[in-house]
Design an enzyme around this catalytic site. Structure first.
Site, PDB file in Angstrom:
ATOM      1  NE  ARG A 143      -4.797   2.807 -10.816  1.00  0.00           N
ATOM      2  CZ  ARG A 143      -4.411   4.083 -10.237  1.00  0.00           C
ATOM      3  NH1 ARG A 143      -3.705   4.851 -11.435  1.00  0.00           N
ATOM      4  NH2 ARG A 143      -4.476   4.465  -9.007  1.00  0.00           N
TER       5      ARG A 143
ATOM      6  CE1 TYR B  88      -3.213  -3.453  -8.374  1.00  0.00           C
ATOM      7  CE2 TYR B  88      -1.943  -1.495  -7.730  1.00  0.00           C
ATOM      8  CZ  TYR B  88      -2.498  -2.779  -7.286  1.00  0.00           C
ATOM      9  OH  TYR B  88      -1.896  -3.344  -6.205  1.00  0.00           O
TER      10      TYR B  88
ATOM     11  N   GLY C  38       0.804  -1.243   0.098  1.00  0.00           N
ATOM     12  CA  GLY C  38      -0.104   0.029  -0.048  1.00  0.00           C
ATOM     13  C   GLY C  38       0.898   1.384  -0.071  1.00  0.00           C
TER      14      GLY C  38
ATOM     15  CB  CYS D 157     -18.677   3.438 -28.078  1.00  0.00           C
ATOM     16  SG  CYS D 157     -18.058   3.324 -29.769  1.00  0.00           S
ATOM     17  CD  GLU D 158     -19.027   3.044 -21.814  1.00  0.00           C
ATOM     18  OE1 GLU D 158     -19.667   3.812 -21.162  1.00  0.00           O
ATOM     19  OE2 GLU D 158     -19.322   1.883 -22.087  1.00  0.00           O
TER      20      GLU D 158
ATOM     21  CE1 TYR E  31     -10.240   1.478  -7.823  1.00  0.00           C
ATOM     22  CE2 TYR E  31      -8.640   1.676  -9.301  1.00  0.00           C
ATOM     23  CZ  TYR E  31      -9.286   1.215  -8.472  1.00  0.00           C
ATOM     24  OH  TYR E  31      -9.243  -0.456  -8.386  1.00  0.00           O
TER      25      TYR E  31
ATOM     26  CD  GLU F 117       0.535  -9.416   1.414  1.00  0.00           C
ATOM     27  OE1 GLU F 117       0.356 -10.508   1.603  1.00  0.00           O
ATOM     28  OE2 GLU F 117      -0.300  -8.307   1.493  1.00  0.00           O
ATOM     29  N   PRO F 118       4.243  -4.964  -1.247  1.00  0.00           N
ATOM     30  CG  PRO F 118       6.427  -4.410  -1.816  1.00  0.00           C
ATOM     31  CD  PRO F 118       5.700  -5.357  -0.985  1.00  0.00           C
ATOM     32  N   GLY F 119       2.947  -3.650  -4.217  1.00  0.00           N
ATOM     33  CA  GLY F 119       2.595  -4.090  -5.554  1.00  0.00           C
ATOM     34  C   GLY F 119       2.991  -2.752  -6.322  1.00  0.00           C
TER      35      GLY F 119
HETATM   36  C1  LIG Z   1      -3.686  -4.880  -3.576  1.00  0.00           C
HETATM   37  C2  LIG Z   1      -3.212  -5.518  -2.564  1.00  0.00           C
HETATM   38  C3  LIG Z   1      -1.617  -5.269  -2.123  1.00  0.00           C
HETATM   39  C4  LIG Z   1      -0.720  -4.221  -2.933  1.00  0.00           C
HETATM   40  O1  LIG Z   1      -1.125  -3.172  -2.824  1.00  0.00           O
HETATM   41  P1  LIG Z   1      -0.322  -1.925  -3.583  1.00  0.00           P
HETATM   42  O2  LIG Z   1      -1.224  -0.779  -3.111  1.00  0.00           O
HETATM   43  O3  LIG Z   1      -0.346  -2.158  -4.903  1.00  0.00           O
HETATM   44  O4  LIG Z   1       1.087  -1.859  -2.864  1.00  0.00           O
HETATM   45  C5  LIG Z   1      -0.992  -6.099  -1.396  1.00  0.00           C
HETATM   46  N1  LIG Z   1      -1.560  -6.911  -0.456  1.00  0.00           N
HETATM   47  C6  LIG Z   1      -3.028  -7.254  -0.483  1.00  0.00           C
HETATM   48  C7  LIG Z   1      -3.630  -8.183   0.206  1.00  0.00           C
HETATM   49  C8  LIG Z   1      -3.589  -6.367  -1.531  1.00  0.00           C
HETATM   50  O5  LIG Z   1      -4.941  -6.692  -1.679  1.00  0.00           O
END
Ligand SMILES: *Cc1c(COP(=O)(O)O)cnc(C)c1O
Length: 436
Positions: A334, A395, A252, A365-366, A338, A294-296
């Site tokens: 996105r 994303y 996050g 077409c939106e 959002y 858990e960085p995404g």
């Molecule tokens: C989406 C998610 C992440 C990654 O979040 P980021 O904002 O991309 O870092 C990590 N853990 C869980 C459980 C998630 O649902």
């Protein structure tokens, strides 16, 4: 001319053309076509190392950052995660299959999701997924059944909701008590789930998980979450003599998309967080567990950039201007979902003053097919020009669709040993391949 704001240091300008990862966006568009997703391999590696180094410096041995692969999942990225020594998060059998196909060792994977089917659970076990993040009691029972059927014990952590409101957009705010994810500490459901897990013969409970939201910039949410989780861990030690071995604090951390976002010093945040964790564990009289995060987004977002070609430019005098591009909500939903912010450029006109504002819109077409409102463009912008949308590594491809039967763009990895197509562009044959 005012220097434009660049959300990441992998952006620059040469001869009026935007450069990404040191390469000309105009040359890349000419070679691979548009719309086109670009990924900067060096930046992905660098982002991983920020976490890996901070973890090594501040958390107990065996602690590991896990890339949340829902942000962008393809075999090339799983290979990079293997090379960097990262763990990963997976949320579906499709992600598990992709990771496995790339040779990723699934022992280092967490399997997430609030509704894993029996088929998903069986598939994940047969692929050797190391740890399930169990969301609820029914799932716990299903995992117990599948593990028993295989005569084995499955490592599990439990997803809890610490009851924290991150004040981000509601759809990405997941740590509140009334979330669809996890078991709430406040209501006693977290304790009930823990007790139940400890009674199962084929479940090895390692610890707990929480994920409080996404695109988080607030000072202290991770610290607050950790304190609540550790108090719960101390309570479980007292009540059931259960020692937590693993605490997963989720993902996050926010990344800057536009100048107003500011930025986060992740190593400093992790150092502070570790101090809070150590103090809270000491206070609770429990050992400091292994830590996972858990960085995404913060691994891949700023390693990505999307290139488009301008078609029509429409000026409605007294109202507004539109710049239409050859992609849109099908490759980047996105803003539609959002209202997400992006920094956008006329990539081949970087040395011209941006003297007009326009909505950057897609070809679907939106009316809601908008990439960004109020984008500054030079008024010379027109058909055939190149538009770059920055910070699209997370994303975008992951959320892309074939809406309007558009082919999904290719992803080109700008590699340290040369560029390569990480995901090839879809063809019309791909679009009809599943049709009877
Ligand atoms: C989406 C998610 C992440 C990654 O979040 P980021 O904002 O991309 O870092 C990590 N853990 C869980 C459980 C998630 O649902």
């Amino acid at each position: 001319m005012k220097q434009p704001y660049f959300p990441c240091e992998n952006l620059s300008v040469k001869d009026g053309v935007l450069q990404f990862a040191g390469q000309s966006t105009a040359a890349l568009a000419a070679q691979y076509g548009t719309p086109l997703y670009l990924l900067d391999e060096a930046r992905i590696r660098q982002n991983c190392r920020v976490y890996l180094d901070a973890f090594k410096a501040h958390f107990p041995a065996g602690s590991l950052p896990h890339y949340a692969s829902k942000a962008n999942a393809c075999k090339a990225i799983y290979r990079l995660m293997t090379e960097e020594g990262m763990g990963v998060d997976v949320v579906s059998p499709g992600e598990i299959f992709t990771a496995k196909s790339a040779g990723f060792d699934l022992a280092r994977a967490f399997f997430h999701g609030n509704n894993k089917t029996d088929v998903d659970i069986a598939f994940a076990m047969d692929c050797g997924v190391g740890c399930f993040v169990v969301d609820n009691e029914e799932e716990l029972c299903a995992v117990e059944r599948e593990a028993a059927a295989r005569g084995r014990t499955q490592n599990v952590i439990l997803r809890l909701t610490p009851g924290i409101d991150t004040h981000t957009y509601a759809a990405v705010n997941t740590g509140k008590v009334d979330s669809k994810f996890g078991a709430a500490i406040e209501t006693g459901q977290a304790e009930a789930l823990t007790k139940s897990a400890l009674q199962k013969d084929h479940i090895a409970l390692l610890g707990f998980h929480c994920h409080i939201g996404s695109q988080v910039f607030e000072e202290d949410v991770f610290e607050r979450a950790a304190v609540i989780m550790i108090a719960f861990m101390a309570q479980m030690k007292k009540a059931y003599d259960f020692t937590t071995q693993l605490l997963n604090l989720g993902g996050g951390y926010g990344v800057p998309y536009v100048e107003a976002d500011g930025s986060i010093d992740i190593p400093a945040k992790i150092a502070t967080l570790a101090g809070v964790i150590n103090a809270a564990c000491a206070e609770g009289g429990i050992p400091v567990p292994r830590i996972a995060m858990e960085p995404g987004r913060s691994i891949v977002a700023d390693a990505g950039l999307t290139l488009y070609t301008v078609g029509a430019v429409k000026r409605i005098p007294g109202y507004k201007n539109y710049v239409s591009i050859d992609g849109g909500m099908a490759d980047n939903p996105r803003f539609a979902l959002y209202k997400s912010s992006y920094t956008c450029f006329a990539a081949n006109r970087m040395d011209e003053e941006p003297d007009m504002e326009a909505s950057l819109v897609g070809r679907c077409c939106e009316s809601g097919d908008i990439i960004q409102e109020r984008v500054p463009f030079p008024s010379s912008v027109g058909r055939g020009d190149l538009v770059a949308v920055c910070t699209t590594g997370a994303y975008n491809y992951a959320m892309a669709s074939n809406y309007n039967r558009l082919c999904r763009p290719a992803t080109v990895m700008l590699g340290e040993n040369g560029n390569y197509v990480a995901v090839r562009r879809e063809t019309f044959e791909d679009l009809t391949a599943l049709d009877a």
